[in-house]
Scaffold this motif. Structure first.
Motif, PDB file in Angstrom:
ATOM      1  N   GLY A 162       0.807  -1.218   0.000  1.00  0.00           N
ATOM      2  CA  GLY A 162       0.000   0.000   0.000  1.00  0.00           C
ATOM      3  C   GLY A 162       0.836   1.263   0.000  1.00  0.00           C
ATOM      4  N   VAL A 163       2.142   1.137  -0.195  1.00  0.00           N
ATOM      5  CA  VAL A 163       3.033   2.298  -0.268  1.00  0.00           C
ATOM      6  C   VAL A 163       4.106   2.041  -1.330  1.00  0.00           C
ATOM      7  CG1 VAL A 163       2.734   3.009   2.143  1.00  0.00           C
ATOM      8  CG2 VAL A 163       4.564   1.433   1.540  1.00  0.00           C
ATOM      9  N   LEU A 164       4.661   3.141  -1.837  1.00  0.00           N
ATOM     10  CA  LEU A 164       5.836   3.089  -2.690  1.00  0.00           C
ATOM     11  C   LEU A 164       6.853   4.091  -2.170  1.00  0.00           C
ATOM     12  CD1 LEU A 164       4.597   2.993  -6.408  1.00  0.00           C
ATOM     13  CD2 LEU A 164       5.614   1.128  -5.087  1.00  0.00           C
ATOM     14  N   HIS A 165       8.111   3.686  -2.084  1.00  0.00           N
ATOM     15  CA  HIS A 165       9.212   4.580  -1.709  1.00  0.00           C
ATOM     16  C   HIS A 165       9.996   4.938  -2.962  1.00  0.00           C
ATOM     17  CE1 HIS A 165       8.942   3.888   2.698  1.00  0.00           C
ATOM     18  NE2 HIS A 165       8.471   2.709   2.325  1.00  0.00           N
ATOM     19  N   LEU A 166      10.216   6.229  -3.149  1.00  0.00           N
ATOM     20  CA  LEU A 166      11.016   6.703  -4.279  1.00  0.00           C
ATOM     21  C   LEU A 166      12.156   7.561  -3.726  1.00  0.00           C
ATOM     22  CD1 LEU A 166       8.105   7.795  -6.678  1.00  0.00           C
ATOM     23  CD2 LEU A 166       9.245   5.564  -6.546  1.00  0.00           C
ATOM     24  N   PRO A 167      13.266   6.956  -3.362  1.00  0.00           N
ATOM     25  CA  PRO A 167      14.366   7.726  -2.758  1.00  0.00           C
ATOM     26  C   PRO A 167      15.033   8.663  -3.762  1.00  0.00           C
ATOM     27  CG  PRO A 167      14.962   5.398  -2.992  1.00  0.00           C
ATOM     28  CD  PRO A 167      13.543   5.511  -3.405  1.00  0.00           C
ATOM     29  N   GLY A 168      15.392   9.870  -3.281  1.00  0.00           N
ATOM     30  CA  GLY A 168      16.107  10.844  -4.092  1.00  0.00           C
ATOM     31  C   GLY A 168      15.400  11.198  -5.389  1.00  0.00           C
ATOM     32  N   PHE A 169      14.091  11.238  -5.366  1.00  0.00           N
ATOM     33  CA  PHE A 169      13.302  11.334  -6.596  1.00  0.00           C
ATOM     34  C   PHE A 169      13.129  12.764  -7.100  1.00  0.00           C
ATOM     35  CE2 PHE A 169       9.211  11.198  -8.936  1.00  0.00           C
ATOM     36  CZ  PHE A 169       9.489  10.165  -9.827  1.00  0.00           C
ATOM     37  N   LEU A 170      13.053  13.730  -6.196  1.00  0.00           N
ATOM     38  CA  LEU A 170      12.715  15.103  -6.584  1.00  0.00           C
ATOM     39  C   LEU A 170      13.966  15.920  -6.901  1.00  0.00           C
ATOM     40  CD1 LEU A 170       9.983  15.833  -3.894  1.00  0.00           C
ATOM     41  CD2 LEU A 170       9.617  15.215  -6.297  1.00  0.00           C
ATOM     42  N   PRO A 171      13.902  16.768  -7.924  1.00  0.00           N
ATOM     43  CA  PRO A 171      15.064  17.594  -8.277  1.00  0.00           C
ATOM     44  C   PRO A 171      15.244  18.762  -7.318  1.00  0.00           C
ATOM     45  CG  PRO A 171      13.251  18.041  -9.774  1.00  0.00           C
ATOM     46  CD  PRO A 171      12.803  16.903  -8.899  1.00  0.00           C
ATOM     47  N   GLU A 172      16.484  19.094  -7.058  1.00  0.00           N
ATOM     48  CA  GLU A 172      16.833  20.155  -6.112  1.00  0.00           C
ATOM     49  C   GLU A 172      16.212  21.492  -6.487  1.00  0.00           C
ATOM     50  OE1 GLU A 172      18.872  21.774  -2.727  1.00  0.00           O
ATOM     51  OE2 GLU A 172      18.627  19.672  -3.382  1.00  0.00           O
ATOM     52  N   ASP A 173      16.227  21.847  -7.777  1.00  0.00           N
ATOM     53  CA  ASP A 173      15.751  23.176  -8.169  1.00  0.00           C
ATOM     54  C   ASP A 173      14.264  23.358  -7.904  1.00  0.00           C
ATOM     55  OD1 ASP A 173      15.173  21.303 -10.166  1.00  0.00           O
ATOM     56  OD2 ASP A 173      15.285  22.777 -11.784  1.00  0.00           O
ATOM     57  N   LEU A 174      13.446  22.331  -8.165  1.00  0.00           N
ATOM     58  CA  LEU A 174      12.011  22.449  -7.903  1.00  0.00           C
ATOM     59  C   LEU A 174      11.728  22.539  -6.408  1.00  0.00           C
ATOM     60  CD1 LEU A 174      10.277  20.016 -10.446  1.00  0.00           C
ATOM     61  CD2 LEU A 174      10.592  22.496 -10.602  1.00  0.00           C
ATOM     62  N   MET A 175      12.432  21.750  -5.613  1.00  0.00           N
ATOM     63  CA  MET A 175      12.221  21.782  -4.163  1.00  0.00           C
ATOM     64  C   MET A 175      12.579  23.151  -3.586  1.00  0.00           C
ATOM     65  SD  MET A 175      13.394  18.068  -2.652  1.00  0.00           S
ATOM     66  CE  MET A 175      15.028  18.072  -3.407  1.00  0.00           C
ATOM     67  N   GLU A 176      13.730  23.664  -3.961  1.00  0.00           N
ATOM     68  CA  GLU A 176      14.173  24.931  -3.392  1.00  0.00           C
ATOM     69  C   GLU A 176      13.313  26.102  -3.863  1.00  0.00           C
ATOM     70  OE1 GLU A 176      16.405  25.614  -0.922  1.00  0.00           O
ATOM     71  OE2 GLU A 176      16.138  23.446  -0.750  1.00  0.00           O
ATOM     72  N   ALA A 177      12.891  26.072  -5.117  1.00  0.00           N
ATOM     73  CA  ALA A 177      12.028  27.149  -5.619  1.00  0.00           C
ATOM     74  C   ALA A 177      10.722  27.186  -4.837  1.00  0.00           C
ATOM     75  CB  ALA A 177      11.757  26.951  -7.107  1.00  0.00           C
ATOM     76  N   TYR A 178      10.136  26.015  -4.591  1.00  0.00           N
ATOM     77  CA  TYR A 178       8.893  25.982  -3.813  1.00  0.00           C
ATOM     78  C   TYR A 178       9.143  26.397  -2.365  1.00  0.00           C
ATOM     79  CZ  TYR A 178       5.346  24.215  -0.698  1.00  0.00           C
ATOM     80  OH  TYR A 178       4.430  24.129   0.312  1.00  0.00           O
ATOM     81  N   ALA A 179      10.171  25.838  -1.730  1.00  0.00           N
ATOM     82  CA  ALA A 179      10.420  26.121  -0.315  1.00  0.00           C
ATOM     83  C   ALA A 179      10.643  27.611  -0.081  1.00  0.00           C
ATOM     84  CB  ALA A 179      11.622  25.316   0.177  1.00  0.00           C
ATOM     85  N   GLY A 355       7.743  22.014  18.113  1.00  0.00           N
ATOM     86  CA  GLY A 355       8.328  23.116  17.368  1.00  0.00           C
ATOM     87  C   GLY A 355       9.448  22.708  16.433  1.00  0.00           C
ATOM     88  N   THR A 356       9.830  21.417  16.467  1.00  0.00           N
ATOM     89  CA  THR A 356      10.858  20.950  15.536  1.00  0.00           C
ATOM     90  C   THR A 356      10.294  20.952  14.121  1.00  0.00           C
ATOM     91  OG1 THR A 356      11.802  19.515  17.242  1.00  0.00           O
ATOM     92  CG2 THR A 356      12.435  19.061  14.967  1.00  0.00           C
ATOM     93  N   PRO A 357      10.905  21.648  13.187  1.00  0.00           N
ATOM     94  CA  PRO A 357      10.356  21.706  11.822  1.00  0.00           C
ATOM     95  C   PRO A 357      10.356  20.343  11.147  1.00  0.00           C
ATOM     96  CG  PRO A 357      11.979  23.449  12.176  1.00  0.00           C
ATOM     97  CD  PRO A 357      12.094  22.507  13.334  1.00  0.00           C
ATOM     98  N   ARG A 358       9.377  20.163  10.264  1.00  0.00           N
ATOM     99  CA  ARG A 358       9.273  18.963   9.431  1.00  0.00           C
ATOM    100  C   ARG A 358       8.901  19.444   8.027  1.00  0.00           C
ATOM    101  NH1 ARG A 358       4.605  14.397  10.066  1.00  0.00           N
ATOM    102  NH2 ARG A 358       3.615  15.852   8.632  1.00  0.00           N
ATOM    103  N   ARG A 359       9.906  19.915   7.295  1.00  0.00           N
ATOM    104  CA  ARG A 359       9.639  20.567   6.007  1.00  0.00           C
ATOM    105  C   ARG A 359       9.249  19.507   4.972  1.00  0.00           C
ATOM    106  NH1 ARG A 359      13.228  24.991   3.568  1.00  0.00           N
ATOM    107  NH2 ARG A 359      14.561  23.207   3.102  1.00  0.00           N
ATOM    108  N   ALA A 360       8.001  19.588   4.547  1.00  0.00           N
ATOM    109  CA  ALA A 360       7.490  18.616   3.595  1.00  0.00           C
ATOM    110  C   ALA A 360       6.334  19.249   2.830  1.00  0.00           C
ATOM    111  CB  ALA A 360       7.030  17.352   4.316  1.00  0.00           C
ATOM    112  N   LEU A 361       5.934  18.598   1.773  1.00  0.00           N
ATOM    113  CA  LEU A 361       4.731  18.963   1.022  1.00  0.00           C
ATOM    114  C   LEU A 361       3.947  17.684   0.793  1.00  0.00           C
ATOM    115  CD1 LEU A 361       2.999  20.947  -0.645  1.00  0.00           C
ATOM    116  CD2 LEU A 361       4.491  20.466  -2.599  1.00  0.00           C
TER     117      LEU A 361
END
Length: 395
Positions: A162-179, A355-361
């Motif tokens: 019922g789950v799929l893991h995709l390690p290292g899947f997202l590109p750095e530029d898209l993540m940083e632009a959104y964050a 208060g510990t951040p958990r940066r995710a989308l």
């Protein structure tokens, strides 16, 4: 009895509270207001008191459009959805008023104070609020009769866990632009106050519909999946054990998926996402049975999903113990992606250090053929589909 509704997501009815201020009740809402139609819903519990419900649309300088609706006899306990299309001659006009008028006998009661939740005195079992799974209309990857050499590795893992893991899947530029844009707009750890941030923030849309992700989802479900919900909090939701499927219209079923995208290495003290592998094959939780346990009128309350979690948490804790099921804590690295099934049991755990951040989308998608309550899905030129449903951010 009528109130005016002017935007998507606005509460239909409000009444003064005896203690001052206002109490709102979930007597329906709109999922879409467009140039050619409006789409919305009213809860089944409303029909316990009054029937029919008449939805009215008034266009500037035009006759009133009225749509009386009755309870759905074949979908007890489920919201009644409606769609009103404007005649071609009205499509260039402006909506002057949109109202919901209730006609019938007896008073309209809609204060949450009049519908306090009722919790059972004795512990419930999962069998009391669920039914055996019916996979006849499920996606191919969920159906045993579809097993064969043509199934992909993703689909086999999906059926098993019922789950799929995709390690290292997202590109750095898209993540940083959104964050960066997300923090510029709303420098808080809590979620931006809108469930459709992707409709207002291009960087969010680009990340959620990253073409390789959209292609992976389509291959998993054998159908394109349309984006319609984004959760932008950078802290644990702290929601108790629950599934997503029972919160949706029944025709959606397992044609629904959620994606967890890590924008940093997740700290174990932050309250990580947790899930139970294989729990998507457990009996199907039924909304109407849950609402029956919560008492008369529970389905009218806007906060019924949160109220139900107090009921469901001990049920699922007992089921996990009975089955000896494994609870997995998800501690991804930056760029990792977790895709989970609509019926997978999951929660946001409590942080060890508040208060510990958990940066995710977190993004939610439905098969584009399974959401008649939404406007037709739109395809981006870059790839991927989204449903054009928009709730203001109200920053």
């Amino acid at each position: 009895m009528a109130r005016w509704l002017r935007k998507v997501g606005e509460t239909l009815f409000r009444r003064p509270s005896p203690k001052g201020g206002e109490q709102s009740a979930d007597l329906g809402g709109l999922t879409y207001i467009g140039p050619d139609r409006v789409i919305g819903w009213v809860p089944d519990a409303l029909f316990d008191r009054l029937d029919p419900v008449c939805i009215e649309v008034e266009m500037a300088g035009e006759p009133l459009i009225r749509l009386p609706i009755n309870r759905s006899p074949d979908r007890p306990g489920q919201p009644r959805r409606f769609s009103i299309s404007y005649p071609q001659s009205l499509r260039k006009g402006q909506i002057k008023k949109l109202s919901v008028r209730v006609e019938g006998e007896g008073p309209l009661r809609f204060s949450p104070l009049e519908y306090p939740p009722r919790y059972p005195e004795k512990p419930l079992s999962l069998d009391q609020i669920s039914t055996p799974q019916d996979l006849s209309d499920a996606p191919p990857a969920d159906r045993a009769d579809e097993d064969g050499p043509d199934m992909s590795g993703d689909q086999r893992a999906w059926r098993r866990d019922g789950v799929l893991h995709l390690p290292g899947f997202l590109p750095e530029d898209l993540m940083e632009a959104y964050a960066q844009e997300r923090w510029r707009l709303y420098p808080q750890l809590e979620s931006i106050p809108s469930p459709t941030v992707h409709m207002h923030v291009p960087e969010c849309m680009a990340l959620c519909l990253y073409p390789p992700l959209a292609e992976r989802l389509e291959a998993l479900f054998s159908e394109p999946m349309g984006l319609h919900l984004t959760l932008t909090g950078w802290e644990s939701t702290e929601r108790n054990w629950h599934q997503d499927a029972y919160l949706n219209p029944p025709e959606v079923g397992s044609w629904y998926v959620a994606v967890w995208m890590a924008l940093e290495d997740i700290d174990p003290a932050s309250g990580p996402f947790e899930y139970v592998p294989g729990s998507h094959r457990w009996p199907d939780l039924q909304r109407d049975l849950v609402l029956q346990q919560l008492g008369e009128g529970a389905g009218i309350r806007a906060d019924w999903p949160e109220l139900s979690e107090r009921l469901l948490d001990p049920v699922y804790e007992a089921e996990i113990a009975k089955r000896g099921a494994e609870v997995v804590q998800y501690l991804p690295k930056k760029g990792d992606v977790l895709i989970w099934h609509a019926r997978l049991l999951h929660r946001g755990s409590k942080p060890k250090v508040p208060g510990t951040p958990r940066r995710a989308l977190i993004a939610h998608y439905s098969a584009i053929s399974r959401r008649p309550d939404f406007p037709t899905a739109t395809q981006r030129p870059e790839g991927g589909f989204y449903f054009p449903v928009s709730v203001p951010m109200n920053l």
